[in-house]
Design an enzyme around this catalytic site. Structure first.
Site, PDB file in Angstrom:
ATOM      1  N   ARG A  50      55.365   4.299  35.189  1.00  0.00           N
ATOM      2  CA  ARG A  50      54.745   4.579  33.903  1.00  0.00           C
ATOM      3  C   ARG A  50      55.337   5.862  33.374  1.00  0.00           C
ATOM      4  NH1 ARG A  50      48.307   5.424  33.393  1.00  0.00           N
ATOM      5  NH2 ARG A  50      48.891   7.461  34.159  1.00  0.00           N
ATOM      6  N   THR A  98      55.087   8.618  27.257  1.00  0.00           N
ATOM      7  CA  THR A  98      54.670   7.501  26.396  1.00  0.00           C
ATOM      8  C   THR A  98      53.593   6.642  27.053  1.00  0.00           C
ATOM      9  OG1 THR A  98      56.281   5.977  27.333  1.00  0.00           O
ATOM     10  CG2 THR A  98      57.034   7.345  25.495  1.00  0.00           C
ATOM     11  N   ASP A 101      46.989   9.897  42.158  1.00  0.00           N
ATOM     12  CA  ASP A 101      48.192   9.065  42.028  1.00  0.00           C
ATOM     13  C   ASP A 101      48.396   8.284  43.329  1.00  0.00           C
ATOM     14  OD1 ASP A 101      51.136   9.263  40.261  1.00  0.00           O
ATOM     15  OD2 ASP A 101      51.039   8.262  42.209  1.00  0.00           O
ATOM     16  N   ASP A 139      51.880   8.596  45.084  1.00  0.00           N
ATOM     17  CA  ASP A 139      52.071   9.906  45.724  1.00  0.00           C
ATOM     18  C   ASP A 139      51.224  10.035  46.983  1.00  0.00           C
ATOM     19  OD1 ASP A 139      53.924  10.749  43.898  1.00  0.00           O
ATOM     20  OD2 ASP A 139      52.487  11.808  42.635  1.00  0.00           O
TER      21      ASP A 139
HETATM   22  O1  LIG Z   1      47.785   0.687  34.189  1.00  0.00           O
HETATM   23  P1  LIG Z   1      48.849   1.719  33.936  1.00  0.00           P
HETATM   24  O2  LIG Z   1      48.427   2.734  32.927  1.00  0.00           O
HETATM   25  O3  LIG Z   1      50.175   1.108  33.620  1.00  0.00           O
HETATM   26  O4  LIG Z   1      48.975   2.593  35.272  1.00  0.00           O
HETATM   27  C1  LIG Z   1      49.005   2.026  36.532  1.00  0.00           C
HETATM   28  C2  LIG Z   1      50.354   2.168  37.144  1.00  0.00           C
HETATM   29  O5  LIG Z   1      50.607   3.552  37.434  1.00  0.00           O
HETATM   30  C3  LIG Z   1      50.917   3.698  38.827  1.00  0.00           C
HETATM   31  O6  LIG Z   1      52.268   3.602  39.072  1.00  0.00           O
HETATM   32  P2  LIG Z   1      53.275   4.836  38.816  1.00  0.00           P
HETATM   33  O7  LIG Z   1      53.820   4.792  37.424  1.00  0.00           O
HETATM   34  O8  LIG Z   1      52.594   6.106  39.223  1.00  0.00           O
HETATM   35  O9  LIG Z   1      54.480   4.497  39.775  1.00  0.00           O
HETATM   36  P3  LIG Z   1      54.542   4.638  41.359  1.00  0.00           P
HETATM   37  O10 LIG Z   1      53.830   3.440  41.926  1.00  0.00           O
HETATM   38  O11 LIG Z   1      55.989   4.625  41.639  1.00  0.00           O
HETATM   39  O12 LIG Z   1      53.868   5.925  41.755  1.00  0.00           O
HETATM   40  C4  LIG Z   1      50.155   2.553  39.455  1.00  0.00           C
HETATM   41  O13 LIG Z   1      50.574   2.249  40.756  1.00  0.00           O
HETATM   42  C5  LIG Z   1      50.375   1.431  38.466  1.00  0.00           C
HETATM   43  O14 LIG Z   1      51.587   0.747  38.642  1.00  0.00           O
HETATM   44  O1  LIG Z   2      44.714   7.030  38.131  1.00  0.00           O
HETATM   45  C1  LIG Z   2      45.871   6.564  38.178  1.00  0.00           C
HETATM   46  C2  LIG Z   2      46.516   6.038  37.049  1.00  0.00           C
HETATM   47  C3  LIG Z   2      47.764   5.548  37.177  1.00  0.00           C
HETATM   48  N1  LIG Z   2      48.375   5.576  38.378  1.00  0.00           N
HETATM   49  C4  LIG Z   2      47.766   6.089  39.481  1.00  0.00           C
HETATM   50  O2  LIG Z   2      48.337   6.085  40.581  1.00  0.00           O
HETATM   51  N2  LIG Z   2      46.523   6.578  39.343  1.00  0.00           N
HETATM   52 MG   LIG Z   3      52.524   6.886  40.931  1.00  0.00          MG
END
Ligand SMILES: O=P(O)(O)OC[C@H]1O[C@H](OP(=O)(O)OP(=O)(O)O)[C@H](O)[C@@H]1O
Ligand SMILES: O=c1cc[nH]c(=O)[nH]1
Ligand SMILES: [Mg+2]
Length: 209
Positions: free
Chosen positions: A104, A108, A200, A203
């Site tokens: 994400r 944006t 997160d 993370d």
């Molecule tokens: O519903 P949304 O607003 O789209 O957010 C959710 C997304 O955000 C996080 O991923 P992230 O972008 O942190 O990537 P990662 O899994 O690599 O940490 C999570 O694991 C989802 O994929």
């Molecule tokens: O709360 C949140 C939102 C997006 N992605 C995450 O990992 N946590």
């Molecule tokens: Mg993430």
């Protein structure tokens, strides 16, 4: 409109409380996500089709039931979805695994695709798409869009924490996709993190913060 299943099993609720706790470290977080995914698999596969077959016990022949020929695929949204795969595979070892890489964009909040590798017969498979977090709904909606472009038409989405907004967005974008969530939280903060959420998920799983 798709169905929303919110888990009410005490073991799942207990383990969700533990992963929400900021003092839970990466090792324990990973183990808990694995265990919750396994427990949720039990609920999320409740309606899978069974076929009648004849087998022979050491005593006699009998009619019994086995998984139908309908094939399954587990598709994690990278990275955080990876944490849910082993729990599901331990209960459904015959499933194939596809991967969709999305992150994400922090400014944006739009999902950005960076990887996609799916079983070649994905269109014929029943798909369990997994990601621990459904926040704005953008990532899950985009991943389901990719799967549908490849011909998939039997998809369910499994997450640990869903925001009310994410559920609305996903149900509007993909009314055919049922949602299985361990917990539903009401709020998103200014950075579109789920409140209270668990931070997160990627993370915390991989220790990258
Ligand atoms: O519903 P949304 O607003 O789209 O957010 C959710 C997304 O955000 C996080 O991923 P992230 O972008 O942190 O990537 P990662 O899994 O690599 O940490 C999570 O694991 C989802 O994929
Ligand atoms: O709360 C949140 C939102 C997006 N992605 C995450 O990992 N946590
Ligand atoms: Mg993430």
């Amino acid at each position: 409109m798709s169905k929303l299943f919110v888990m009410d099993h005490p073991l799942i609720l207990h383990k969700i409380s533990m992963i929400r706790d900021k003092n839970t470290g990466a090792k324990e977080f990973r183990e808990l996500v694995n265990e919750i995914s396994m427990l949720m698999a039990y609920e999320a596969t409740r309606d899978l089709q069974l076929d009648d077959v004849e087998i022979e016990t050491p005593i006699c022949k009998m009619q019994t039931k086995v998984f139908s020929g309908k094939k399954l695929a587990i598709v994690p949204i990278l990275r955080a979805g990876l944490g849910m795969v082993d729990g599901l595979l331990s209960l459904i070892p015959v499933a194939k695994v596809g991967h969709i890489g999305l992150y994400r964009d922090p400014d944006t909040l739009e999902p950005v695709e960076y990887y996609c590798k799916l079983p070649s017969d994905i269109a014929d498979r029943e798909i369990i798409l997994v990601d621990p977090m459904l926040a704005t709904g953008g990532s899950a909606a985009a991943a389901i869009g990719f799967l549908k472009e490849k011909g998939a038409n039997n998809i369910r989405f499994m997450c640990l924490i869903a925001s009310r907004k994410g559920i609305d967005v996903l149900q509007k974008a993909h009314p055919d996709v049922d949602i299985y969530a361990a917990a539903v939280d009401e709020e998103l903060n200014d950075h579109a993190y789920i409140v209270p959420g668990l931070g997160d998920a990627g993370d915390r799983l991989f220790g990258t913060k």
